[in-house]
Design a protein around this motif. Structure first.
Motif, PDB file in Angstrom:
ATOM      1  N   GLY A  51       0.813  -1.209   0.000  1.00 30.67           N
ATOM      2  CA  GLY A  51       0.000   0.000   0.000  1.00 30.67           C
ATOM      3  C   GLY A  51       0.840   1.249   0.000  1.00 30.67           C
ATOM      4  N   LEU A  52       2.166   1.093  -0.144  1.00 29.29           N
ATOM      5  CA  LEU A  52       3.051   2.257  -0.171  1.00 29.29           C
ATOM      6  C   LEU A  52       3.065   2.897  -1.548  1.00 29.29           C
ATOM      7  CD1 LEU A  52       5.927   0.717   1.950  1.00 29.29           C
ATOM      8  CD2 LEU A  52       4.355   2.506   2.658  1.00 29.29           C
ATOM      9  N   PRO A  72      -1.704   1.805   3.650  1.00 29.45           N
ATOM     10  CA  PRO A  72      -0.978   0.707   4.313  1.00 29.45           C
ATOM     11  C   PRO A  72      -1.463   0.417   5.729  1.00 29.45           C
ATOM     12  CG  PRO A  72       0.456   2.603   3.869  1.00 29.45           C
ATOM     13  CD  PRO A  72      -0.814   2.843   3.147  1.00 29.45           C
ATOM     14  N   GLU A  73      -1.858   1.480   6.454  1.00 33.49           N
ATOM     15  CA  GLU A  73      -2.206   1.249   7.858  1.00 33.49           C
ATOM     16  C   GLU A  73      -3.485   0.450   8.017  1.00 33.49           C
ATOM     17  OE1 GLU A  73      -1.993   4.189   6.411  1.00 33.49           O
ATOM     18  OE2 GLU A  73      -3.633   5.539   6.964  1.00 33.49           O
ATOM     19  N   GLY A  78       2.816  -6.862   7.786  1.00 29.89           N
ATOM     20  CA  GLY A  78       4.036  -6.587   8.522  1.00 29.89           C
ATOM     21  C   GLY A  78       5.121  -6.459   7.488  1.00 29.89           C
ATOM     22  N   MET A  79       5.933  -5.405   7.584  1.00 26.56           N
ATOM     23  CA  MET A  79       6.938  -5.229   6.542  1.00 26.56           C
ATOM     24  C   MET A  79       8.313  -5.038   7.160  1.00 26.56           C
ATOM     25  SD  MET A  79       6.763  -2.934   3.149  1.00 26.56           S
ATOM     26  CE  MET A  79       8.163  -2.647   2.083  1.00 26.56           C
TER      27      MET A  79
ATOM     28  N   ALA C 165       6.189   3.093   9.745  1.00 24.11           N
ATOM     29  CA  ALA C 165       5.096   3.404  10.667  1.00 24.11           C
ATOM     30  C   ALA C 165       3.737   3.166  10.008  1.00 24.11           C
ATOM     31  CB  ALA C 165       5.215   4.856  11.139  1.00 24.11           C
ATOM     32  N   ARG C 166       3.644   3.527   8.728  1.00 21.94           N
ATOM     33  CA  ARG C 166       2.377   3.289   8.025  1.00 21.94           C
ATOM     34  C   ARG C 166       2.058   1.799   7.979  1.00 21.94           C
ATOM     35  NH1 ARG C 166       0.552   7.188   4.383  1.00 21.94           N
ATOM     36  NH2 ARG C 166      -1.374   6.016   4.314  1.00 21.94           N
ATOM     37  N   THR C 167       3.073   0.974   7.655  1.00 18.35           N
ATOM     38  CA  THR C 167       2.803  -0.461   7.554  1.00 18.35           C
ATOM     39  C   THR C 167       2.436  -1.043   8.914  1.00 18.35           C
ATOM     40  OG1 THR C 167       5.071  -1.170   7.938  1.00 18.35           O
ATOM     41  CG2 THR C 167       4.456  -0.714   5.664  1.00 18.35           C
TER      42      THR C 167
END
Lengths: 351, 286, 262
Positions: A51-52, A72-73, A78-79, C165-167
């Motif tokens: 989602g980035l 992404p949130e 998990g990345m 932080a977004r992920t």
């Protein structure tokens, strides 16, 4: 855990198209690597899944949920980043707890989960250190713990081992793989290192120039590459060009400048078509005596690799090829030898 | 792969809106306004009379007095830039290459004068340079002087060099710091003496820093007001002091506007010429 | 260890003497018991400091300077910080022009900007009857310092932490307050302090934009030096120097001077 489905994914920047029409399904709990040279679109694909990046076209689904346009949130992922991207202003514990905090998990429950995951990645006693006080391998483990603690449905790893030295890299490879198996999480792993992809993955996706060239198990990718680019990117390869002389079920006989080569084939070419035989260096056999179907060659260089001996051999058509044998050095530079290829060991590539 | 992007980024530019608006309203619009005003008809009683004219420019460019002031200003700025370069380069080189543990203190000492007000620094020079100032009193003890060190171009030059020297040192220091010392070592292994290595490797590679330092000091010196006013004591006329006199004294605004714009245009043309002239030296460096 | 030729060290030392003597002389004058040009000094005295603190005009000027610099620095931080973020985080054809725009007050001759603003306020507003023009003038003048310092702080942020932080589930707003802001905080503070100093020391802009009948400390000094002077000015100047250097030391201790960008 959930499946990841990527359909016709395309990502274009102003003038460049980074990814074109990528189709991929990752099964629940499967470990899939995307392998390719830098700039092939593998990281872009991963970032779209995260989602980035917002795809220009195509869809991405986690299980039955469409996530293509989700930020992404809101994706339960998990990345792990190449440089880990640990928050330098937070301690290890607070780095790991970050995702829990974002989900409103606090207090004793959060503390227990952080402690559990720290144990899982074998980071005892590091809770109150800051990232810069850790070694590369430890930072790597924190990054993993931070990604896993929220129990995401998908784990995404972007060249996580690229910044580690060789020995640690080997160690982490097995660590990550066994951790992944234990947790059973669906994992997408991006790398340019074929050895990494080979040892860790259930399946490998090979990408060049924004498109997928092949999806398959490590064995398939190595022994039955889809095309010349894949063959040359994975391992080393000897390619001998020729013309298709005879086609049987699953086998093709290729007429080349050095002689006839019987290859296994994944498709049925027409007789007379131009094609190529792929022979991996360890597939050929050397002997002093010529036998049926062997080619004559001469050794021009010989390298001792420890477990292997690596010979450079010039064949009758003046092309140089590479053959590796186990055991002792039996031949010397200048020796005339016979090279034979067992028919199940050569693989036909279309031109 | 290097593209930094978190999710949809469409809204980020909104953050720049207040800044852009402030600068457009309070810098760009006022500049357009004086540009327009410079074509207005001067009036002794109000801002300007109706109608447009080229008179202000004709007056500025036609009168030897104003051209003389312009020439004085530009030549002064060039001298200040050259003197600053001569004084500043060794210091910049030293600061960039020293391994001394005092390095950060020495850096701070170059920076600090920059942060002490220009009035205060001029004040210091007045105390030093006045006819009954420290230097003349010291000279008097050995029977020399008093020398006219202030209220002339010499005093103004000294003051301007002092005020703007850090602007020469800092960019050159950054340029020298970015030169890999191995280049010099490579030159030495290829047979260059230390001197030749300096002139053939370090100096050419620090040209970008020299160029920006020189431009910066030149521009600042050409548009300086406080130092010429205080250390020139009204006897050294530069365009800024002259413009201020016109504006605050006579209220001939359109004329003052034209004068100020001519100075800025002259400065820009000279910078352009300078970059053009130094272009061959800069090849491959920027 | 690199060795420099002796002549270079001597030359550098002399340049340092040149740079620092005027400032030292001002401070020395302020504690001189006699009148300011009396040399050699005739003894230590703080009487000029007493004169400074008892002078209503100097005190009013000092207070005004602090107020203007404080308000201008506050607004500069408020405008400059998001502007830096917009510049660092956006792509597109307007990115570089935007940077040039934000830096233009630094690049354009200050005197011309001041004159332009003077005309602007006189023509379009009621002229210079309040502190508003002065504060606006100072704010646009010092915005570039905040912008530059915060921009470099943003560039020095470790790569991808905001994405990480977004992920992990943070919304853009929470990313800013939990990750970005803590990491660029020192840059913002250092840039704002620098902006404060620049405003506090400013003469040219203040001279043209001050409300009639008011005066900032540098202007008060400027007038003093042009007309007649006594060591009270030296005391005022010294206080200003000590104040400035104090802020510089704080910036250096907290963030290192290299956090600043000119």
């Amino acid at each position: 855990m959930s499946r990841v489905i990527i359909r016709r994914l395309t990502k274009a920047y102003d003038s460049v198209t980074a990814v074109t029409g990528v189709d991929l399904e990752v099964a629940e709990g499967e470990f899939v690597s995307i392998l390719g040279p830098s700039g092939c679109g593998k990281t872009t694909t991963l970032r779209c899944v995260a989602g980035l990046e917002i795809p220009t076209g195509g869809r991405i689904l986690f299980g039955d949920t469409e996530v293509t346009a989700l930020p992404p949130e809101r994706r339960s992922i998990g990345m792990v980043f190449q440089n880990y991207a640990l928050f330098p202003h937070l301690t290890v514990r607070r780095n790991i707890a970050f995702g829990l905090e974002m989900r409103g998990v606090r207090g004793a429950k959060a503390a227990r989960r952080v402690a559990d995951v720290m144990e899982m990645v074998q980071l005892p006693g590091m809770a109150h250190r800051y990232p810069r006080q850790l070694s590369g391998g430890q930072q790597q483990r924190v990054a993993l713990a931070r990604a896993l603690v929220v129990e995401p449905s998908v784990l995404l790893l972007d060249e996580p081992l690229a910044n580690l030295d060789a020995k640690l890299r080997d160690e982490m490879r097995f660590f990550i793989r066994s951790l992944q198996k234990r947790v059973g999480i669906t994992t997408l792993y991006v790398t340019h290192d074929q050895a990494e992809a080979m040892t860790m993955s259930d399946r490998i996706v090979v990408m060049f120039d924004g498109t997928i060239h092949q999806i398959g198990t490590p064995e398939e990718i190595y022994h039955r590459p889809a095309d010349r680019q894949v063959a040359e990117f994975i391992g080393s390869s000897n390619l001998i060009a020729g013309r298709v002389a005879e086609v049987r079920e699953g086998y093709v006989t290729l007429e080349t400048a050095v002689g006839m080569i019987v290859c296994r084939a994944g498709h049925r070419p027409a007789a007379g078509e131009q094609a190529m035989a792929l022979i991996r260096p360890e597939a050929a056999e050397l002997s002093r005596e010529a036998n049926a179907g062997s080619f004559a060659g001469r050794i021009v260089a010989c390298h001792f690799l420890g477990n292997l001996i690596d010979y450079d051999i010039v064949l009758g058509d003046d092309t140089t090829h590479r053959v590796q044998t186990l055991g002792e050095t039996l031949y010397a530079v200048g020796d005339e030898i016979a090279v034979s290829v067992p028919e199940e060991k050569a693989w036909l590539l279309s031109k | 792969m290097a593209a930094q992007q978190v999710g949809p980024r469409n809204a980020t530019w909104l953050l720049g809106l207040p800044g852009a608006a402030a600068v457009i309203i309070f810098v760009i619009v006022p500049y357009i306004n004086i540009a327009v005003m410079s074509f207005r008809v001067s009036s002794p009683s109000r801002a300007y009379d109706p109608g447009f004219t080229l008179d202000n420019y004709a007056r500025t460019l036609g009168d030897p007095l104003y051209l003389g002031v312009l020439w004085d200003t530009v030549s002064l700025a060039v001298i200040v830039a050259v003197v600053s370069l001569v004084l500043g380069f060794p210091v910049a080189f030293f600061l960039a290459r020293t391994r001394s543990r005092w390095q950060s203190l020495l850096y701070a000492l170059v920076l600090s004068p920059l942060l002490v007000g220009v009035v205060i620094r001029s004040f210091g020079w007045i105390v030093l340079l006045a006819n009954n100032g420290v230097i003349n009193q010291l000279l008097g003890m050995v029977g020399i002087g008093p020398l006219g060190l202030m209220y002339n171009r010499l005093g103004v030059t000294i003051g301007l060099v002092h005020v703007f020297l850090p602007f020469m040192i800092l960019p050159i220091m950054n340029a020298v710091q970015s030169i890999d010392p191995r280049f010099e070592e490579a030159a030495r292994t290829l047979g260059a003496s230390e001197r030749r290595a300096f002139f053939r490797v370090v100096l050419p590679l620090s040209m970008p820093g020299i160029q920006s330092g020189a431009i910066l000091v030149f521009v600042l010196a050409a548009s300086a007001y406080v130092v010429p006013e205080l250390l020139g004591g009204g006897r050294v006329m530069t365009t800024p002091t002259f413009v201020m006199q016109q504006l605050l004294g006579t209220f001939l605004w359109p004329f003052g506007a034209a004068l100020a714009l001519v100075l800025s245009a002259t400065t820009l043309i000279l910078i352009w010429l300078f970059t053009l002239l130094t272009k061959p030296v800069m090849r491959g460096l920027t | 260890m690199r060795r420099f030729p002796l002549w270079l060290l001597v030359f550098v030392a002399l340049v340092y003497v040149f740079l620092l003597t005027p400032i030292v002389v001002v401070v020395a004058t302020s504690v001189n018991a006699g009148y300011y040009l009396a040399f050699p000094p005739s003894g230590f005295s703080l009487r000029w400091y007493a004169a400074f603190f008892n002078s209503p005009s100097f005190m009013t000027a000092l207070v005004l300077s602090l107020e203007v610099a404080g308000v201008a620095a506050f607004f500069a931080a408020l405008i400059g910080t998001p502007a830096a973020m917009a510049y660092v985080r956006s792509r597109g054809p307007f990115r570089e022009p935007f940077r040039l725009l934000l830096l233009s007050p630094l690049v354009l001759p200050e005197i011309l900007t001041a004159i332009a603003l003077l005309f602007f306020f006189n023509l379009f507003f009621s002229g210079l009857r309040s502190l508003v023009p002065l504060v606006i003038g100072h704010t646009v003048l010092i915005v570039p310092f905040v912008f530059l310092t915060v921009t470099s702080a943003l560039y020095n942020m470790p790569a991808q932490v905001d994405e990480a932080a977004r992920t992990l589930g943070a919304t853009p707003g929470r990313v800013f307050f939990r990750v970005t802001l803590p990491l660029i905080k020192s840059g913002i503070i250092a840039g704002t302090m620098l902006a404060f100093i620049i405003s506090f020391d400013n003469v040219t802009m203040s001279l043209l934009l001050k409300a009639i009948g008011t005066s900032t400390l540098p202007i008060q000094l400027f007038d003093y030096l042009r007309l007649d002077f006594d060591p009270t000015a030296a005391a005022a100047a010294s206080i200003s120097v000590v104040f400035t250097l104090g802020i510089v030391v704080i910036i250096d201790r907290m963030f290192g001077l290299r956090a600043l960008r000119f």
